[in-house]
Scaffold this motif. Structure first.
Motif, PDB file in Angstrom:
ATOM      1  N   LEU A 178      -2.727   5.130   2.101  1.00 50.64           N
ATOM      2  CA  LEU A 178      -4.379   5.554   1.751  1.00 50.64           C
ATOM      3  C   LEU A 178      -3.130   6.488  -0.006  1.00 50.64           C
ATOM      4  N   HIS A 179      -2.413   7.143  -0.068  1.00 47.48           N
ATOM      5  CA  HIS A 179      -1.638   6.977  -0.750  1.00 47.48           C
ATOM      6  C   HIS A 179      -2.079   6.219  -2.428  1.00 47.48           C
ATOM      7  N   LEU A 180      -2.003   5.045  -2.220  1.00 46.75           N
ATOM      8  CA  LEU A 180      -2.069   3.862  -3.160  1.00 46.75           C
ATOM      9  C   LEU A 180      -3.563   3.713  -3.415  1.00 46.75           C
ATOM     10  N   MET A 181      -4.531   4.523  -3.016  1.00 45.63           N
ATOM     11  CA  MET A 181      -6.074   4.361  -2.659  1.00 45.63           C
ATOM     12  C   MET A 181      -6.382   5.634  -3.474  1.00 45.63           C
ATOM     13  N   TYR A 182      -5.379   6.177  -3.022  1.00 44.50           N
ATOM     14  CA  TYR A 182      -5.716   8.112  -3.728  1.00 44.50           C
ATOM     15  C   TYR A 182      -5.653   7.994  -5.088  1.00 44.50           C
ATOM     16  N   VAL A 183      -4.621   7.546  -5.472  1.00 46.83           N
ATOM     17  CA  VAL A 183      -4.396   7.004  -6.844  1.00 46.83           C
ATOM     18  C   VAL A 183      -5.619   6.751  -7.913  1.00 46.83           C
ATOM     19  N   LEU A 184      -6.028   5.664  -7.685  1.00 46.38           N
ATOM     20  CA  LEU A 184      -6.628   4.674  -7.806  1.00 46.38           C
ATOM     21  C   LEU A 184      -7.765   5.506  -8.103  1.00 46.38           C
ATOM     22  N   GLN A 233      -8.392   8.621  -8.859  1.00 44.00           N
ATOM     23  CA  GLN A 233      -8.876   9.265  -9.506  1.00 44.00           C
ATOM     24  C   GLN A 233      -9.282   8.580 -10.762  1.00 44.00           C
ATOM     25  N   ASN A 234      -9.632   7.255 -11.031  1.00 38.60           N
ATOM     26  CA  ASN A 234      -9.450   6.564 -12.300  1.00 38.60           C
ATOM     27  C   ASN A 234      -8.449   6.843 -13.686  1.00 38.60           C
ATOM     28  N   PRO A 235      -7.943   6.599 -13.116  1.00 36.31           N
ATOM     29  CA  PRO A 235      -6.567   6.061 -14.400  1.00 36.31           C
ATOM     30  C   PRO A 235      -6.676   5.346 -15.169  1.00 36.31           C
ATOM     31  N   ASN A 236      -6.262   5.512 -16.480  1.00 37.19           N
ATOM     32  CA  ASN A 236      -5.956   4.278 -17.573  1.00 37.19           C
ATOM     33  C   ASN A 236      -4.224   4.204 -17.954  1.00 37.19           C
ATOM     34  N   PHE A 237      -3.658   4.856 -17.399  1.00 35.74           N
ATOM     35  CA  PHE A 237      -2.308   5.235 -17.577  1.00 35.74           C
ATOM     36  C   PHE A 237      -1.603   4.785 -15.891  1.00 35.74           C
ATOM     37  N   LEU A 238      -0.961   3.446 -15.591  1.00 36.70           N
ATOM     38  CA  LEU A 238      -0.317   4.276 -14.091  1.00 36.70           C
ATOM     39  C   LEU A 238       0.830   3.909 -14.212  1.00 36.70           C
TER      40      LEU A 238
END
Length: 632
Positions: A447-453, A455-460
């Motif tokens: 769920l944490h991984l999903m939460y990060v992605l 948010q639509n980031p361009n620098f992970l």
């Protein structure tokens, strides 16, 4: 020798069935890895074998002559105990003998000491303390006076691992060693040491791990838990993947045939009168069996996302002369680096070297001592941290995601809902409306991984993303990151994961030094080993000529077998081979004297001599093994 047999095990939680009517056997010498997605019941199965959980139905038969030992994710300990005291809480006979021996040294009772020495001999416990400290040292635990309550989570896991390995070594009975994610919180050197230790040890092992290199090196049998079933594969991880693909292809073929038959039989069923005859009952029963197979859903949810990422500008991220220290510990020294668009950087180094500190400085979570950081205006960071999710105790999964937004944008201009996005991450409708607090540790990481992605980031920025993630999720995450168009920084000890993703490595080598290496992680490790070998060869060449011309004093082994050793190492090996039998003979004499001595002062003196001699013998044996490994 059969260790464990299980027949028709079934386990459910509420309406969720983890596994149903599974059967298996574990025999002496088996080294088995369990592979499954989070929530399939891996940890539950281990706890059933330990007697910590009870199956709903079925039987588990454990051989009465074996001991089952578990390395679990949850570790119980008294925070007031020192590390050494915690290690000595083991209940195996050799450890008990060792504790009594230490107690007898503090007493003034010759009878107690004599009994303790006799028990040490019976339990073969003289070398156990040194071996325990050796294992702790390999896991970077050196100050044994520290209180358990003062240790970090990673240190506690390493101490618990050392205790487990010591317990396994101390057992005189046959032992089944069960390990749940043992490589979490270990740096690469520790993982490689543990990998070597377990692969060479004559043990029976049942293992859950996400580290595929570790799995391949240690295990030769894979159990796959999927769709409530248990499948068995002999061989490597690659063999398991191949077998799995064949099984799924065969299943799809069976479903296709059943669907064709189902359509024909459905027409017949619709033509039948309501009062059906007994004669057609068998055909009706067969129809329902066919219907069940025909409606089997083999579609696998996946993480195949092509999202609409915010465009990266010309400037991404630039670090200039960054310095950071804590007291006398220098973490970053004049570190400069300019990140490029689409770059995938792996960060490696020992625990405590400053890897996570660098990530925090980049994002402004932690101040730098000096230097400059320039971040592009269009940069949007997505941070997957070790500390995990922050959430309200009663918050539901779906509500947690909707706080970011109701929909997720895709590259084709369309959107998917938060619920659809959750299903891609293997959260079914029931899980979506469950409180986050009810999820397993692995499900929270997912769920944490999903939460990060989402948010639509361009620098992970990923800090140990593979810990507690299951292999199916890791595989699709790797595929996603390989196609990710933005920039990426990964801190990870997972060698396989790093090899698939990163194109170069920033290696924290201590005292603030950071080496930039172009290539993947394995290439970096190979380059390091080659450099170490070159250094050793240069040292051998630099040995004084007079010393090189000296003749060996013995010919215990042909010189040809020692061509990989320097002259000094050859001499050292020959000396050790000569001294080990002498030390063993001295040790035997002291033991004989102890058995016949009654005066307390002499017993105390002999015991002290025995302890020193055992330590020296242990050092000689370990060094002999190191030198022998160079010859092989």
């Amino acid at each position: 020798m059969n260790y464990v047999s299980a027949e028709n095990l079934t386990k459910s939680y509420g309406i969720k069935v983890l596994f149903e009517n599974i059967s298996f056997h574990i025999n002496e010498g088996d080294k088995i890895a369990i592979v499954a997605k989070n929530g399939s019941g891996k940890s539950t199965l281990l706890k059933i074998l330990m007697g910590k959980e009870i199956a709903d139905s079925g039987n588990v038969m454990i051989n009465k002559d074996i001991q089952v030992v578990l390395f679990d994710q949850e570790i119980d300990f008294d925070p007031q105990l020192s590390i050494e005291e915690f290690m000595m809480t083991l209940n195996s006979p050799p450890i008990i003998a060792l504790k009594k021996y230490h107690q007898s040294l503090l007493s003034n009772n010759p009878d107690e000491m004599e009994k303790a020495i006799a028990e040490m001999e019976i339990q073969k416990a003289w070398d156990l303390e040194n071996e325990m400290k050796q294992i702790l040292s390999q896991l970077k635990i050196t100050d044994l006076d520290l209180k358990m309550g003062t240790l970090s989570g990673g240190q506690i896991k390493r101490v618990a691992l050392a205790k487990l390995l010591t317990e396994t070594r101390a057992q005189h009975r046959h032992t089944l060693l069960i390990m749940d994610e043992p490589t979490n919180h270990l740096d690469v050197e520790m993982v490689e040491w543990l990998e070597n230790y377990l692969s060479k040890a004559k043990i029976t092992l049942l293992l859950v791990t996400h580290d595929r290199y570790f799995l391949d090196s240690v295990c030769d049998i894979i159990w796959e838990m999927e769709d409530k079933n248990l499948y068995f594969h002999n061989g490597s991880y690659a063999t398991y993947l191949e077998n799995k693909m064949i099984r799924e292809d065969n299943l799809n073929s069976t479903i296709d045939k059943a669907q064709n038959l189902y359509r024909k039989e459905l027409e017949w069923m619709r033509r039948q009168p309501k009062a059906r005859t007994t004669k057609s009952k068998s055909r009706i029963d067969a129809f329902y069996d066919t219907e069940k197979v025909a409606k089997t859903d083999t579609r696998k949810d996946s993480l195949e996302l092509d999202f609409e990422m915010k465009r990266l500008g010309n400037k991404i991220l630039e670090l200039k002369d960054i310095n950071k220290r804590f007291g006398n510990n220098v973490l970053l020294k004049d570190f400069s680096y300019s990140f490029q668009r689409g770059e995938k950087v792996g960060i490696v180094g020992k625990n405590g070297a400053g890897k996570s500190t660098l990530l925090n400085i980049i994002q402004g979570f932690e101040p730098k001592d000096s230097g400059e950081i320039e971040t592009g205006e269009t940069i949007k960071f997505g941070y997957f941290a070790q500390k995990g999710l922050q959430y309200k105790e009663d918050e539901r999964v779906i509500d947690f995601i909707k706080e970011i937004g109701e929909n997720f944008p895709l590259a084709n201009g369309k959107t998917i809902s938060a619920s659809q996005f959750l299903r891609l991450f293997l959260f079914d409708d029931q899980s979506q409306y469950s409180p986050i607090s009810k999820l397993s540790g692995g499900e929270k990481r997912r769920l944490h991984l999903m939460y990060v992605l989402y948010q639509n980031p361009n620098f992970l920025i990923f800090d140990e993303p593979t810990n507690d993630l299951d292999l199916p999720t890791l595989t699709v995450l790797e595929n996603f990151l390989q196609n990710f168009q933005g920039s990426l920084i990964i801190v990870s000890h997972d060698r396989y994961f790093m090899d698939r993703i990163v194109d170069h490595v920033l290696a924290f080598e201590g005292e603030g030094r950071i080496r930039d290496f172009v290539g993947n992680f394995s290439e970096y490790r190979d380059a390091n080993k080659n450099q170490e070998q070159r250094t050793k060869n240069q040292d051998a060449v630099a040995t004084p000529i007079a010393e090189k011309e000296e003749k060996p004093t013995t010919n215990s082994q042909p010189i040809a077998t020692k061509k990989k050793l320097s002259f000094k190492e050859q001499r050292e090996l020959e000396t050790i081979e000569k001294e080990i039998p002498e030390l063993e003979e001295k040790r035997k004499k002291i033991l004989d004297e102890l058995n016949n001595e009654s005066e307390y002062e002499k017993i105390l003196k002999l015991s002290s001599e025995l302890e020193l001699l055992s330590g020296k013998l242990e050092e000689h044996e370990l060094r002999w093994l190191e030198l022998q490994e160079k010859l092989n």
